[in-house]
Design a protein around this motif. Structure first.
Motif, PDB file in Angstrom:
ATOM      1  N   ASP A  72       0.531  11.680  -1.290  1.00  0.00           N
ATOM      2  CA  ASP A  72      -0.123  11.507  -2.313  1.00  0.00           C
ATOM      3  C   ASP A  72      -0.005  11.107  -3.908  1.00  0.00           C
ATOM      4  O   ASP A  72      -1.526  11.491  -4.536  1.00  0.00           O
ATOM      5  N   THR A  73       1.048  11.438  -4.552  1.00  0.00           N
ATOM      6  CA  THR A  73       1.074  10.898  -5.177  1.00  0.00           C
ATOM      7  C   THR A  73       1.328   9.659  -6.140  1.00  0.00           C
ATOM      8  O   THR A  73       0.542   8.327  -5.106  1.00  0.00           O
ATOM      9  N   TYR A 126      -6.096   4.664 -11.789  1.00  0.00           N
ATOM     10  CA  TYR A 126      -6.827   5.406 -10.889  1.00  0.00           C
ATOM     11  C   TYR A 126      -5.849   6.202 -10.111  1.00  0.00           C
ATOM     12  O   TYR A 126      -6.940   7.282  -9.404  1.00  0.00           O
ATOM     13  N   THR A 127      -5.932   4.975  -9.376  1.00  0.00           N
ATOM     14  CA  THR A 127      -5.108   5.513  -8.147  1.00  0.00           C
ATOM     15  C   THR A 127      -4.012   6.581  -8.454  1.00  0.00           C
ATOM     16  O   THR A 127      -2.975   7.009  -9.330  1.00  0.00           O
ATOM     17  N   GLY A 128      -4.673   7.930  -7.213  1.00  0.00           N
ATOM     18  CA  GLY A 128      -3.898   8.995  -7.579  1.00  0.00           C
ATOM     19  C   GLY A 128      -3.741  10.147  -8.357  1.00  0.00           C
ATOM     20  O   GLY A 128      -3.968  10.819  -8.253  1.00  0.00           O
ATOM     21  N   ARG A 129      -4.752   9.776  -9.434  1.00  0.00           N
ATOM     22  CA  ARG A 129      -5.524  10.466 -10.197  1.00  0.00           C
ATOM     23  C   ARG A 129      -6.110  11.561  -9.476  1.00  0.00           C
ATOM     24  O   ARG A 129      -7.141  11.422  -8.981  1.00  0.00           O
ATOM     25  N   LYS A 130      -6.190  13.067  -9.254  1.00  0.00           N
ATOM     26  CA  LYS A 130      -7.382  13.604  -9.176  1.00  0.00           C
ATOM     27  C   LYS A 130      -8.432  13.781  -9.340  1.00  0.00           C
ATOM     28  O   LYS A 130      -8.645  13.644 -10.757  1.00  0.00           O
ATOM     29  N   ARG A 131      -9.701  13.378  -8.932  1.00  0.00           N
ATOM     30  CA  ARG A 131     -11.140  13.037  -9.153  1.00  0.00           C
ATOM     31  C   ARG A 131     -11.982  14.872  -9.454  1.00  0.00           C
ATOM     32  O   ARG A 131     -11.280  15.684  -8.982  1.00  0.00           O
ATOM     33  N   LYS A 132     -12.651  14.738 -10.855  1.00  0.00           N
ATOM     34  CA  LYS A 132     -13.816  15.898 -11.374  1.00  0.00           C
ATOM     35  C   LYS A 132     -14.514  15.842 -10.420  1.00  0.00           C
ATOM     36  O   LYS A 132     -15.254  15.225  -9.462  1.00  0.00           O
ATOM     37  N   PRO A 133     -15.134  16.875  -9.999  1.00  0.00           N
ATOM     38  CA  PRO A 133     -15.853  17.310  -8.440  1.00  0.00           C
ATOM     39  C   PRO A 133     -17.120  16.871  -9.352  1.00  0.00           C
ATOM     40  O   PRO A 133     -17.273  17.522 -10.958  1.00  0.00           O
ATOM     41  N   LYS A 162       7.183  20.802  -3.667  1.00  0.00           N
ATOM     42  CA  LYS A 162       6.420  20.238  -4.113  1.00  0.00           C
ATOM     43  C   LYS A 162       6.502  18.629  -2.975  1.00  0.00           C
ATOM     44  O   LYS A 162       7.788  18.386  -3.227  1.00  0.00           O
TER      45      LYS A 162
END
Length: 283
Positions: free
Chosen positions: A248-249, A274-281, A244
């Motif tokens: 991008d963390t 919200y920095t580093g969080r994956k955005r929902k499509p 891993k």
């Protein structure tokens, strides 16, 4: 075929033409990537990265790109201005320094968590100028490198020794400067695939803790030592990763933003929860 260090000093040999030819050669880039991956593997870094690494003789940034993919922070130094110009044009992530390593380094004690060097060390053994005395330059280099590393850190040098006497000289001077370690030979019985890595330890990681010298790939002793394989190189070729990545963390992104601000770059996004969080499509 003549060895490059016998033709001219590195700052002259790697002029604009030779630097572009070296960087654009896909075969050289692939070999450089494999040797860099192996050097990072021999560093035996933990999973608590990113780590701050020194790339000695970084050239045009080929090895630095591998460090970027691993999510590490790095600084690179090289004596050839043309090589560093190409690295700067590629906008590599690491900080670049024009430096003759034979004159030593001026970093603060304990700055780096490790160091790698690909195809550089043999250049220090060549007296291409009257004032360049290999033993003095090697001693100056290893002594300042030892101080710049954290205690217990490793320095890995992939190099092409000219003969056994050159290996003995390099290792002897490194040991006098405080390092321990030894030479790791990958595929020693293969004339084409054989590679030499000088694995140096800057002291012990903890009192009473012993650092084990890794065994070379393709050797009979490999099964009895630390298990290192080239599986990571093979998965890299398939476009996969063997572990891993820290890239991008959130912590890695915050660090890169802070580094960009210190370098004076404009338009760096603000930090938020919200920095580093994956955005929902989005639909």
């Amino acid at each position: 075929m003549s060895r490059p260090e016998h033709i001219a000093p590195p700052e002259l040999f790697y002029n604009d033409t030779e630097a572009k030819k070296y960087t654009s050669n896909s075969r050289i880039a692939a070999i450089q990537a494999e040797m860099t991956l192996r050097a990072v593997e021999l560093l035996s870094l933990g999973d608590d990265g990113p780590y701050y690494l020194l790339d000695i003789g970084c050239g045009s940034g080929l090895s630095g790109e591998i460090l970027d993919e691993d999510g590490h922070i790095w600084a690179g130094m090289d004596i050839a201005p043309s090589m560093l110009d190409i690295a700067a044009d590629k906008d590599v992530e690491g900080d670049l320094f024009l430096q003759d390593i034979g004159q030593g380094m001026g970093f603060r004690p304990g700055t780096f968590d490790g160091a790698i060097s690909i195809s550089v060390l043999q250049w220090l053994c060549n007296a291409d100028k009257k004032e360049n005395k290999p033993r003095y330059r090697l001693q100056r280099f290893f002594s300042t490198l030892f101080m710049s590393l954290q205690r217990g850190a490793r320095a890995i040098f992939q190099f092409y020794p000219e003969n056994d006497l050159q290996i003995e000289m390099i290792m002897g001077i490194a040991m006098k400067c405080g390092f321990t370690g030894g030479l790791v030979a990958d595929y020693p019985n293969s004339k084409k695939a054989r590679k030499f890595y000088l694995c140096l330890f800057a002291g012990q990681a903890a009192p009473g803790q012993k650092q084990d010298l890794p065994k070379g790939l393709g050797s009979e002793e490999a099964d009895n030592g630390i298990a290192y394989t080239d599986a990571r190189i093979q998965t890299q070729r398939r476009g996969k990763t063997s572990r891993k990545s820290v890239k991008d963390t959130a912590s890695w992104i915050l660090h890169k933003k802070e580094l960009s601000r210190k370098r004076g770059k404009e338009g760096v996004p603000l930090d938020s929860k919200y920095t580093g969080r994956k955005r929902k499509p989005k639909f």
